[in-house]
Design a protein around this motif. Structure first.
Motif, PDB file in Angstrom:
ATOM      1  N   GLY A  91      10.326   3.189 -11.386  1.00  0.00           N
ATOM      2  CA  GLY A  91      11.140   2.527  -9.720  1.00  0.00           C
ATOM      3  C   GLY A  91      10.151   2.015  -8.991  1.00  0.00           C
ATOM      4  N   GLN A  92       9.511   2.811  -8.696  1.00  0.00           N
ATOM      5  CA  GLN A  92       8.600   2.727  -7.346  1.00  0.00           C
ATOM      6  C   GLN A  92       7.373   1.102  -7.865  1.00  0.00           C
ATOM      7  OE1 GLN A  92       7.925   2.595  -4.024  1.00  0.00           O
ATOM      8  NE2 GLN A  92       9.664   4.413  -4.205  1.00  0.00           N
ATOM      9  N   LEU A  93       6.796   1.791  -9.490  1.00  0.00           N
ATOM     10  CA  LEU A  93       6.005   0.720  -9.337  1.00  0.00           C
ATOM     11  C   LEU A  93       7.013  -0.780 -10.589  1.00  0.00           C
ATOM     12  CD1 LEU A  93       4.514   2.751 -12.737  1.00  0.00           C
ATOM     13  CD2 LEU A  93       3.259   1.290 -10.807  1.00  0.00           C
ATOM     14  N   LEU A  94       8.154  -0.404 -10.827  1.00  0.00           N
ATOM     15  CA  LEU A  94       9.384  -1.738 -10.801  1.00  0.00           C
ATOM     16  C   LEU A  94       9.159  -2.615  -9.914  1.00  0.00           C
ATOM     17  CD1 LEU A  94      11.665  -0.569 -13.337  1.00  0.00           C
ATOM     18  CD2 LEU A  94       9.864  -2.235 -14.014  1.00  0.00           C
ATOM     19  N   ALA A  95       9.229  -2.196  -8.885  1.00  0.00           N
ATOM     20  CA  ALA A  95       9.559  -2.906  -7.481  1.00  0.00           C
ATOM     21  C   ALA A  95       8.204  -3.168  -7.242  1.00  0.00           C
ATOM     22  CB  ALA A  95      10.132  -1.211  -5.846  1.00  0.00           C
ATOM     23  N   LEU A  96       6.374  -1.853  -7.401  1.00  0.00           N
ATOM     24  CA  LEU A  96       5.607  -2.664  -6.852  1.00  0.00           C
ATOM     25  C   LEU A  96       5.409  -4.406  -7.521  1.00  0.00           C
ATOM     26  CD1 LEU A  96       3.285  -2.711  -5.260  1.00  0.00           C
ATOM     27  CD2 LEU A  96       2.441  -0.454  -7.332  1.00  0.00           C
ATOM     28  N   SER A  97       5.723  -4.426  -8.858  1.00  0.00           N
ATOM     29  CA  SER A  97       5.690  -5.413  -9.402  1.00  0.00           C
ATOM     30  C   SER A  97       6.574  -6.290  -8.984  1.00  0.00           C
ATOM     31  CB  SER A  97       6.028  -5.130 -11.182  1.00  0.00           C
ATOM     32  OG  SER A  97       6.975  -4.993 -10.860  1.00  0.00           O
ATOM     33  N   ARG A  98       7.694  -6.279  -8.745  1.00  0.00           N
ATOM     34  CA  ARG A  98       8.486  -7.008  -7.687  1.00  0.00           C
ATOM     35  C   ARG A  98       7.954  -7.679  -7.274  1.00  0.00           C
ATOM     36  NH1 ARG A  98      12.557  -4.251 -10.384  1.00  0.00           N
ATOM     37  NH2 ARG A  98      13.430  -3.235  -7.826  1.00  0.00           N
ATOM     38  N   HIS A  99       7.527  -6.870  -6.085  1.00  0.00           N
ATOM     39  CA  HIS A  99       7.095  -6.846  -4.602  1.00  0.00           C
ATOM     40  C   HIS A  99       6.360  -7.919  -4.417  1.00  0.00           C
ATOM     41  CE1 HIS A  99       6.691  -6.659  -0.489  1.00  0.00           C
ATOM     42  NE2 HIS A  99       5.002  -6.130  -0.078  1.00  0.00           N
ATOM     43  N   GLY A 100       5.223  -7.840  -5.818  1.00  0.00           N
ATOM     44  CA  GLY A 100       3.633  -8.504  -6.392  1.00  0.00           C
ATOM     45  C   GLY A 100       3.823  -9.615  -6.362  1.00  0.00           C
ATOM     46  N   VAL A 104       1.430   9.317  -5.774  1.00  0.00           N
ATOM     47  CA  VAL A 104       1.843  10.555  -5.189  1.00  0.00           C
ATOM     48  C   VAL A 104       2.794  11.137  -6.628  1.00  0.00           C
ATOM     49  CG1 VAL A 104       3.553  11.773  -3.844  1.00  0.00           C
ATOM     50  CG2 VAL A 104       1.872  10.461  -3.162  1.00  0.00           C
ATOM     51  N   ASP A 105       3.759  10.262  -7.035  1.00  0.00           N
ATOM     52  CA  ASP A 105       5.087  10.222  -7.613  1.00  0.00           C
ATOM     53  C   ASP A 105       4.788  10.846  -9.173  1.00  0.00           C
ATOM     54  OD1 ASP A 105       7.030  10.381  -5.802  1.00  0.00           O
ATOM     55  OD2 ASP A 105       7.735   8.329  -6.954  1.00  0.00           O
ATOM     56  N   LEU A 106       2.937  10.620  -9.436  1.00  0.00           N
ATOM     57  CA  LEU A 106       2.504  10.233 -10.842  1.00  0.00           C
ATOM     58  C   LEU A 106       1.803  12.144 -10.742  1.00  0.00           C
ATOM     59  CD1 LEU A 106       1.073   6.530 -12.361  1.00  0.00           C
ATOM     60  CD2 LEU A 106       3.406   8.330 -13.292  1.00  0.00           C
ATOM     61  N   GLY A 157       0.404  -1.388   0.246  1.00  0.00           N
ATOM     62  CA  GLY A 157       0.328  -0.058  -0.034  1.00  0.00           C
ATOM     63  C   GLY A 157       0.874   1.021   0.067  1.00  0.00           C
ATOM     64  N   ARG A 158       2.086   1.346   0.852  1.00  0.00           N
ATOM     65  CA  ARG A 158       2.481   2.633   0.826  1.00  0.00           C
ATOM     66  C   ARG A 158       3.764   2.630  -0.777  1.00  0.00           C
ATOM     67  NH1 ARG A 158       4.158   0.395   5.444  1.00  0.00           N
ATOM     68  NH2 ARG A 158       5.940  -0.716   5.086  1.00  0.00           N
ATOM     69  N   MET A 159       3.737   2.009  -1.541  1.00  0.00           N
ATOM     70  CA  MET A 159       4.201   1.539  -2.429  1.00  0.00           C
ATOM     71  C   MET A 159       3.685   2.156  -3.951  1.00  0.00           C
ATOM     72  SD  MET A 159       6.661  -2.364  -2.266  1.00  0.00           S
ATOM     73  CE  MET A 159       7.537  -1.680  -3.697  1.00  0.00           C
ATOM     74  N   ALA A 160       2.129   1.383  -3.567  1.00  0.00           N
ATOM     75  CA  ALA A 160       1.169   2.468  -4.741  1.00  0.00           C
ATOM     76  C   ALA A 160       1.208   3.625  -4.396  1.00  0.00           C
ATOM     77  CB  ALA A 160      -0.116   1.420  -4.452  1.00  0.00           C
ATOM     78  N   THR A 161       1.211   4.038  -3.435  1.00  0.00           N
ATOM     79  CA  THR A 161       0.472   5.142  -2.505  1.00  0.00           C
ATOM     80  C   THR A 161       1.077   5.949  -3.427  1.00  0.00           C
ATOM     81  OG1 THR A 161      -0.245   5.021  -0.831  1.00  0.00           O
ATOM     82  CG2 THR A 161       0.234   6.612  -0.549  1.00  0.00           C
ATOM     83  N   GLY A 173      12.835  24.205 -15.008  1.00  0.00           N
ATOM     84  CA  GLY A 173      13.020  23.681 -13.727  1.00  0.00           C
ATOM     85  C   GLY A 173      11.714  22.829 -13.767  1.00  0.00           C
ATOM     86  N   PHE A 174      10.680  23.203 -13.680  1.00  0.00           N
ATOM     87  CA  PHE A 174       9.418  22.388 -13.659  1.00  0.00           C
ATOM     88  C   PHE A 174       9.294  20.870 -14.450  1.00  0.00           C
ATOM     89  CE2 PHE A 174       7.663  25.930 -11.971  1.00  0.00           C
ATOM     90  CZ  PHE A 174       7.947  26.069 -11.251  1.00  0.00           C
ATOM     91  N   VAL A 175      10.072  20.713 -15.939  1.00  0.00           N
ATOM     92  CA  VAL A 175      10.233  19.587 -16.727  1.00  0.00           C
ATOM     93  C   VAL A 175      11.352  19.108 -15.910  1.00  0.00           C
ATOM     94  CG1 VAL A 175      11.580  19.249 -19.087  1.00  0.00           C
ATOM     95  CG2 VAL A 175       9.593  20.572 -19.095  1.00  0.00           C
ATOM     96  N   LEU A 176      12.308  19.483 -15.605  1.00  0.00           N
ATOM     97  CA  LEU A 176      13.817  18.751 -14.678  1.00  0.00           C
ATOM     98  C   LEU A 176      12.778  17.994 -13.695  1.00  0.00           C
ATOM     99  CD1 LEU A 176      16.557  17.505 -14.734  1.00  0.00           C
ATOM    100  CD2 LEU A 176      17.181  19.609 -13.401  1.00  0.00           C
ATOM    101  N   ILE A 177      12.000  18.356 -12.641  1.00  0.00           N
ATOM    102  CA  ILE A 177      11.244  17.906 -11.618  1.00  0.00           C
ATOM    103  C   ILE A 177      10.305  17.442 -12.264  1.00  0.00           C
ATOM    104  CG2 ILE A 177       9.008  18.110  -9.928  1.00  0.00           C
ATOM    105  CD1 ILE A 177      11.175  21.307  -9.608  1.00  0.00           C
ATOM    106  N   ALA A 178       9.542  16.939 -13.138  1.00  0.00           N
ATOM    107  CA  ALA A 178       8.449  16.246 -13.439  1.00  0.00           C
ATOM    108  C   ALA A 178       8.915  15.077 -13.853  1.00  0.00           C
ATOM    109  CB  ALA A 178       7.333  16.472 -14.735  1.00  0.00           C
ATOM    110  N   TYR A 179      10.329  15.338 -14.664  1.00  0.00           N
ATOM    111  CA  TYR A 179      11.100  13.986 -15.015  1.00  0.00           C
ATOM    112  C   TYR A 179      11.540  13.596 -14.203  1.00  0.00           C
ATOM    113  CZ  TYR A 179      15.303  11.411 -16.700  1.00  0.00           C
ATOM    114  OH  TYR A 179      16.297  10.694 -16.930  1.00  0.00           O
ATOM    115  N   ARG A 180      12.126  13.676 -13.050  1.00  0.00           N
ATOM    116  CA  ARG A 180      12.999  13.022 -11.875  1.00  0.00           C
ATOM    117  C   ARG A 180      11.713  12.358 -11.188  1.00  0.00           C
ATOM    118  NH1 ARG A 180      17.328  17.280  -9.493  1.00  0.00           N
ATOM    119  NH2 ARG A 180      18.910  16.442 -10.993  1.00  0.00           N
ATOM    120  N   TYR A 181      10.442  13.096 -11.009  1.00  0.00           N
ATOM    121  CA  TYR A 181       9.456  12.368 -10.353  1.00  0.00           C
ATOM    122  C   TYR A 181       8.775  10.891 -11.079  1.00  0.00           C
ATOM    123  CZ  TYR A 181       9.092  14.276  -6.196  1.00  0.00           C
ATOM    124  OH  TYR A 181       9.889  14.920  -5.101  1.00  0.00           O
ATOM    125  N   LEU A 182       8.822  11.388 -12.668  1.00  0.00           N
ATOM    126  CA  LEU A 182       8.478   9.962 -13.596  1.00  0.00           C
ATOM    127  C   LEU A 182       9.499   8.777 -13.433  1.00  0.00           C
ATOM    128  CD1 LEU A 182       6.752   9.681 -15.995  1.00  0.00           C
ATOM    129  CD2 LEU A 182       8.032  10.436 -17.221  1.00  0.00           C
TER     130      LEU A 182
END
Length: 188
Positions: free
Chosen positions: A177-186, A118-120, A110-114, A163-172
């Motif tokens: 990364g979180q999605l990949l970790a979530l899929s490995r965890h699941g 939040v990142d998206l 649940g924390r990973m999905a959240t 700056g905003f493009v760079l921030i968006a890129y980093r959170y994407l």
């Protein structure tokens, strides 16, 4: 096959691929360190320049009775640049403000999905801000806004969409990364 230490050794495709991946990972880590160092250096230069110019302006106004004519405009620009570079650094280190009400009640999944959500969401907000700041800079260019008497202001304002493009890129990247970790965890 390759030769190492006077003896031949057999190198499979997967070994070459993992060697290349390790080399690419090393290059990416080095690029990340260099980028981090440059960001920190630029932020420090901006902050120290801003503090120095503001202090000098105060001294001149109190001692001489007048200051540097362009200093107030320069300080406003430096505040803008410091804010953007600070936000970029916060996104780099994932130390932005966050309200964390649910994490202690959620499972790890649940924390990973959240975190993915939040990142998206952050990608979306930063993307919208990049778009509108790009329009702002374009209008400033179109109308011929100037600073310091004769310089166009839009190149100085271009830090906003960048700056905003760079921030968006980093959170994407973080969301992927979180999605990949979530899929490995699941998958376990």
């Amino acid at each position: 096959t390759g030769q190492q230490g006077g003896r031949f050794r057999s190198v499979t495709w997967s070994q070459q691929s993992s060697d290349q991946s390790a080399e690419a990972g090393g290059i990416l880590e080095r690029a990340e360190r260099i980028g981090r160092g440059l960001e920190n250096l630029l932020l420090a230069i901006i902050l120290f320049s801003m503090i120095g110019l503001a202090a000098w302006q105060v001294v001149l106004r109190n001692v001489v009775g007048s200051g540097i004519g362009w200093a107030d405009e320069a300080l406003r620009l430096m505040v803008l640049w410091a804010a953007i570079f600070g936000a970029v650094a916060a996104s780099r280190d994932n130390v932005h403000l966050r309200i964390d009400l649910l994490s202690r009640f959620l499972s790890r999944t649940g924390r990973m999905a959240t975190a993915v959500f939040v990142d998206l969401f952050t990608v979306g907000v930063a993307g919208v801000l990049a778009w509108y700041s790009w329009e702002f800079v374009a209008e400033s260019r179109e109308f011929g806004d100037q600073i310091f008497g004769e310089l166009p202001v839009w190149p100085f304002q271009a830090v906003l969409p960048a700056g905003f493009v760079l921030i968006a890129y980093r959170y994407l990247i973080a969301a992927v990364g979180q999605l990949l970790a979530l899929s490995r965890h699941g998958a376990r």
